[in-house]
Design a protein around this motif. Structure first.
Motif, PDB file in Angstrom:
ATOM      1  N   ARG B  66      29.840  45.903  44.995  1.00 58.98           N
ATOM      2  CA  ARG B  66      29.678  45.463  43.627  1.00 58.98           C
ATOM      3  C   ARG B  66      28.392  46.017  42.996  1.00 58.98           C
ATOM      4  NH1 ARG B  66      32.645  41.360  42.302  1.00 58.98           N
ATOM      5  NH2 ARG B  66      32.602  40.930  40.095  1.00 58.98           N
ATOM      6  N   LEU B  70      28.306  48.672  39.985  1.00 54.43           N
ATOM      7  CA  LEU B  70      27.672  48.282  38.719  1.00 54.43           C
ATOM      8  C   LEU B  70      26.646  49.330  38.304  1.00 54.43           C
ATOM      9  CD1 LEU B  70      26.946  44.452  38.862  1.00 54.43           C
ATOM     10  CD2 LEU B  70      28.817  45.666  37.788  1.00 54.43           C
ATOM     11  N   ILE B  73      28.396  52.440  37.131  1.00 51.80           N
ATOM     12  CA  ILE B  73      29.004  52.278  35.808  1.00 51.80           C
ATOM     13  C   ILE B  73      27.923  52.320  34.727  1.00 51.80           C
ATOM     14  CG2 ILE B  73      30.164  50.636  34.297  1.00 51.80           C
ATOM     15  CD1 ILE B  73      31.750  49.741  36.833  1.00 51.80           C
ATOM     16  N   ALA B  74      26.827  51.593  34.971  1.00 53.00           N
ATOM     17  CA  ALA B  74      25.780  51.509  33.953  1.00 53.00           C
ATOM     18  C   ALA B  74      25.087  52.849  33.746  1.00 53.00           C
ATOM     19  CB  ALA B  74      24.765  50.450  34.351  1.00 53.00           C
ATOM     20  N   GLU B  91      38.491  44.787  36.996  1.00 54.12           N
ATOM     21  CA  GLU B  91      37.121  44.740  36.493  1.00 54.12           C
ATOM     22  C   GLU B  91      36.540  46.139  36.307  1.00 54.12           C
ATOM     23  OE1 GLU B  91      34.568  41.696  38.632  1.00 54.12           O
ATOM     24  OE2 GLU B  91      36.532  41.522  39.583  1.00 54.12           O
ATOM     25  N   TYR B  92      36.645  46.955  37.353  1.00 54.81           N
ATOM     26  CA  TYR B  92      36.028  48.278  37.280  1.00 54.81           C
ATOM     27  C   TYR B  92      36.788  49.186  36.317  1.00 54.81           C
ATOM     28  CZ  TYR B  92      33.731  46.443  41.404  1.00 54.81           C
ATOM     29  OH  TYR B  92      33.035  45.645  42.264  1.00 54.81           O
ATOM     30  N   SER B  94      38.417  48.246  33.664  1.00 53.76           N
ATOM     31  CA  SER B  94      38.144  47.856  32.280  1.00 53.76           C
ATOM     32  C   SER B  94      36.800  48.419  31.829  1.00 53.76           C
ATOM     33  CB  SER B  94      38.144  46.332  32.144  1.00 53.76           C
ATOM     34  OG  SER B  94      36.981  45.802  32.747  1.00 53.76           O
ATOM     35  N   ALA B  95      35.901  48.654  32.770  1.00 57.21           N
ATOM     36  CA  ALA B  95      34.602  49.236  32.421  1.00 57.21           C
ATOM     37  C   ALA B  95      34.674  50.762  32.417  1.00 57.21           C
ATOM     38  CB  ALA B  95      33.543  48.763  33.400  1.00 57.21           C
ATOM     39  N   THR B 366      39.188  36.966  38.908  1.00 61.05           N
ATOM     40  CA  THR B 366      38.226  36.433  39.883  1.00 61.05           C
ATOM     41  C   THR B 366      37.801  35.028  39.496  1.00 61.05           C
ATOM     42  OG1 THR B 366      37.339  38.661  39.814  1.00 61.05           O
ATOM     43  CG2 THR B 366      36.186  37.094  41.206  1.00 61.05           C
ATOM     44  N   GLU B 367      37.429  34.885  38.221  1.00 59.64           N
ATOM     45  CA  GLU B 367      36.928  33.594  37.777  1.00 59.64           C
ATOM     46  C   GLU B 367      38.037  32.540  37.779  1.00 59.64           C
ATOM     47  OE1 GLU B 367      34.684  33.832  34.174  1.00 59.64           O
ATOM     48  OE2 GLU B 367      34.183  31.696  34.229  1.00 59.64           O
ATOM     49  N   ASP B 403      37.060  34.023  25.946  1.00 53.31           N
ATOM     50  CA  ASP B 403      35.764  34.725  25.856  1.00 53.31           C
ATOM     51  C   ASP B 403      35.925  36.223  25.673  1.00 53.31           C
ATOM     52  OD1 ASP B 403      34.155  32.646  25.865  1.00 53.31           O
ATOM     53  OD2 ASP B 403      33.750  32.610  28.018  1.00 53.31           O
TER      54      ASP B 403
END
Lengths: 295, 403
Positions: B66, B70, B73-74, B91-92, B94-95, B366-367, B403
């Motif tokens: 992770r 991250l 990606i950033a 998640e990945y 979508s980024a 995940t959430e 959200d």
């Protein structure tokens, strides 16, 4: 010319430290304050245009978030019960160590310091066995004196105490060393003078030992309070915040929101709340200290 | 003084140059690969020899994936080829971490979706894009003690959830500290599997109202039953292998790695245990996991990368990989090999893989799944009412999805 030189000189000396502090301490603090007003997530990380300014929304949501409020409660629970325990037990250990012979003292110093240098994951495995409700050592010992099995990590309230015991055990080493050093720096003359005056053991302890160690006690208390406000490792490796959020701390909650759910904005807001609490707690302690000195 | 400053400055510049120099150093024929398995470096050697390409493998432990992703990606600085676990895909993706491979699927023979398990292909799709090619797959089946289950009338293991409950009650009646099954309390996928098996489905368009389905309620009340009646132990009890061996927990759900764990950890019960496909109610669908290999979004070596992925997707390669590290091949052809087809236990996994369901491919998964575990804990540990708790859970889900 030379005047300038003298003025600039100190800057050169403190420059590297200030620079490092700026880049690795202050910049992240301001950055996370900035992030706490946005809805930054994983997507926003890759594409800045998708980050929106949301004002105080994160903070408003935080204080309506039951899990967060519970984690604040748990954190204060840890601090209020854990800090006095941790400070007093390490003081007692230091006093006992200073009374015994050299060989015994150095052996036990090593034993008490060991937990501080042991890897937390290894600790978690061993304590997991000790705390096991069915075949753990603690419950076995209790069963010998006919006490029913204690749900060490299975009940929200008991689990908090279990983690406090673990954390006190783990943190004793460092504070103990500081106390020991302070004890050894008290001049022997004081005690000699007291002996001549006919002071007993307790009078010597309360009138000489404790006051002479006030700075060490202050230092240990401040660092311990800060450390316990950021209580993280123990619930992270032992319970992951459970059962029923009973052991979740603020720091762990921040980690869960930020690095498990990628909710960076929200987590940054939560970490800022924690930051403020730490600052307030520290300021209060410094105030008390000042009063102390004027007396 | 001045000289010293110049010296210091030049030293500083030299160090900077050195740092920059180290960062570079790649050439036309090198592709960088991020993977989670130690064996990949050795494994890629064969490909390097055959193709005159150098494959620079960097192994990332699962726990650090992770953070590493991250950062990649950033910063936009990543490898050429990247391995990704199925649950991380939404998640990945979508980024924008992966290059869309849709247009290349026809170009490489091993990219054909028909070569793979349907479920595995399902987890490579995110919002119409194909983010990778399946490499290994993973699923859950039921491990059970044949002797103990035979005692209660199910020598082949329970076929349906009704059988399961019946068998479990009989097993738990054996006495104190005797349970029927060790349910995975911390596995966020387990409640979903249970719900699928009761005929529930997650429809992405319906959001929170998915959880209004009475079938979901039925599945969750079964979840509760197992703790309420003491069929599965609520506390962290005996270590699983030991409990399985002595028979206090004669059943559990797990993946292929536990075949080795049990046969090595409990040799004394050899021949007294087996695996079988999931108990079914309306279906017997299990989850599908595993990993894919994709191309990092800004890689400049797309062709070389795809060629390497094409090699990894090949049936022979995946079979070799299985022999090496015991990860199950996603390629269907590999399963025809006697090594897998004739293995009495691994073939069960092959059978189960025909009946799997893709976990909801949404970033909020995940959430949503972790929250479900927490709400369920309120019920089976905290004693809350199931129906009203699920109602609160639905409100939570719509909150998360909004959200």
């Amino acid at each position: 010319m030379t005047k300038w030189k003298y003025k600039l000189m100190p800057l050169f000396f403190i420059g590297p430290a200030v620079l490092l502090l700026m880049v690795f301490s202050f910049a992240p603090i301001f950055l996370s304050l900035g992030i706490s007003f946005t809805d930054l997530t994983l997507i926003g990380l890759a594409d800045w245009s998708k980050v929106n300014f949301v004002g105080f929304e994160n903070f408003v949501k935080l204080f309506q978030d039951e899990v967060f409020l519970e984690s604040i409660f748990n954190t204060f629970f840890y601090v209020i019960i854990g800090v006095p325990l941790a400070v007093s037990s390490s003081l007692v250990i230091a006093l006992l160590l200073s009374m015994v012979g050299k060989w015994l003292s150095s052996t036990f110093r090593l034993i008490y310091y060991m937990p501080s240098v042991t890897n937390i994951v290894a600790i978690a495995v061993v304590w997991g066995f000790l705390y096991n409700q069915q075949y753990g050592l603690f419950n076995y010992i209790l069963s010998l004196v006919n006490i029913q099995s204690v749900p060490w990590l299975e009940d929200p309230l008991v689990a908090k105490f279990s983690l406090i015991i673990l954390a006190v055990w783990k943190s004793n080493g460092v504070s103990m060393l500081i106390f020991l050093a302070a004890l050894q720096s008290i001049p022997r003359d004081y005690y000699e003078a007291a002996d001549i005056d006919g002071a007993n053991r307790w009078q010597k302890f309360f009138k000489i030992t404790l006051p002479s160690m006030s700075f060490a006690t202050f230092f240990v208390t401040v660092t311990t309070v800060i450390g316990w406000l950021q209580f993280f490792e123990e619930p992270f490796v032992m319970t992951d915040g459970g059962p029923l959020n009973g052991t979740n701390s603020m720091a762990l909650y921040i980690y869960q929101r930020g690095f498990e759910y990628n909710d960076f904005g929200y987590a940054a807001a939560a970490s800022f709340v924690l930051f403020i609490i730490v600052i307030i707690a520290t300021i209060i302690q410094f105030r008390f200290r000042k009063k102390d000195q004027t007396l | 003084m001045r000289n010293k400053i110049v010296l210091l400055m030049s030293l500083f510049v030299a160090v900077m140059l050195l740092v920059v120099g180290c960062a570079g150093g790649d050439d036309e024929n090198t592709i960088k690969v991020w993977t989670m398995n130690n064996s990949m470096e050795e494994f890629a050697k064969k490909y390097e020899e055959e193709n005159d390409v150098s494959v620079e493998v960097q192994v990332i432990p699962w726990g650090e994936v992770r953070d590493k992703f991250l950062t990649a990606i950033a910063s936009g600085e990543g490898p050429d080829v990247v391995q990704v676990g199925t649950t991380g895909v939404p998640e990945y993706a979508s980024a924008g971490m992966f290059k869309d491979l849709s247009e290349y699927v026809g170009e490489y023979e091993n990219f054909n979706p028909d070569n793979f398990y349907e479920g595995a292909i399902g987890t490579t799709k995110y919002e119409g894009e194909t983010i990778g090619i399946p490499f290994h797959v993973d699923t859950r089946v039921l491990f059970y003690r044949t002797d103990l289950l035979a005692d209660v009338g199910y020598p082949e293991g329970p076929e349906t959830w009704d059988d399961m409950v019946d068998a479990s009650r009989k097993l738990a009646e054996r006495g104190d500290d005797q349970y029927a099954i060790d349910l995975p309390q911390e596995d966020p996928q387990y409640p979903f599997m249970l719900a699928w098996q009761h005929g529930w489905n997650y429809n992405v368009d319906e959001g929170a109202s998915n959880f209004e389905d009475p079938k979901f309620l039925e599945a969750m009340s079964k979840y509760k039953t197992f703790y309420e009646e003491g069929l599965s132990q609520l506390e962290e009890g005996k270590e699983l292998v030991q409990a399985f061996s002595e028979g206090s927990k004669p059943m559990f759900f797990s993946g292929p790695w536990d075949i080795k764990t049990i046969s090595e950890g409990a040799p004394e019960i050899e021949g007294k245990w087996d695996v079988r496909v999931m108990p079914g109610q309306e279906t017997n669908r299990s989850m599908i996991g595993g990993s894919h290999f994709g191309v990092f979004h800004n890689s400049e070596k797309v062709e070389q990368s795809l060629d390497f992925i094409n090699y990894l997707a090949d049936a022979d390669t995946q079979l070799e990989w299985y022999k090496e590290v015991n990860e199950l091949p996603a390629n269907l052809e590999a399963w025809e090999d006697p090594v897998l087809a004739d293995d009495p236990m691994f073939s069960v996994f092959g059978e189960q893989l025909q009946s799997t369901e893709v976990l909801p491919m949404i970033t909020e998964y995940t959430e949503i799944s972790e929250e479900l575990l927490k709400y369920l804990e309120e019920v089976y540990r905290g004693g809350a009412d199931l129906e009203s708790t699920l109602e609160e859970y639905r409100a939570k889900v719509s909150d998360i999805l909004a959200d």
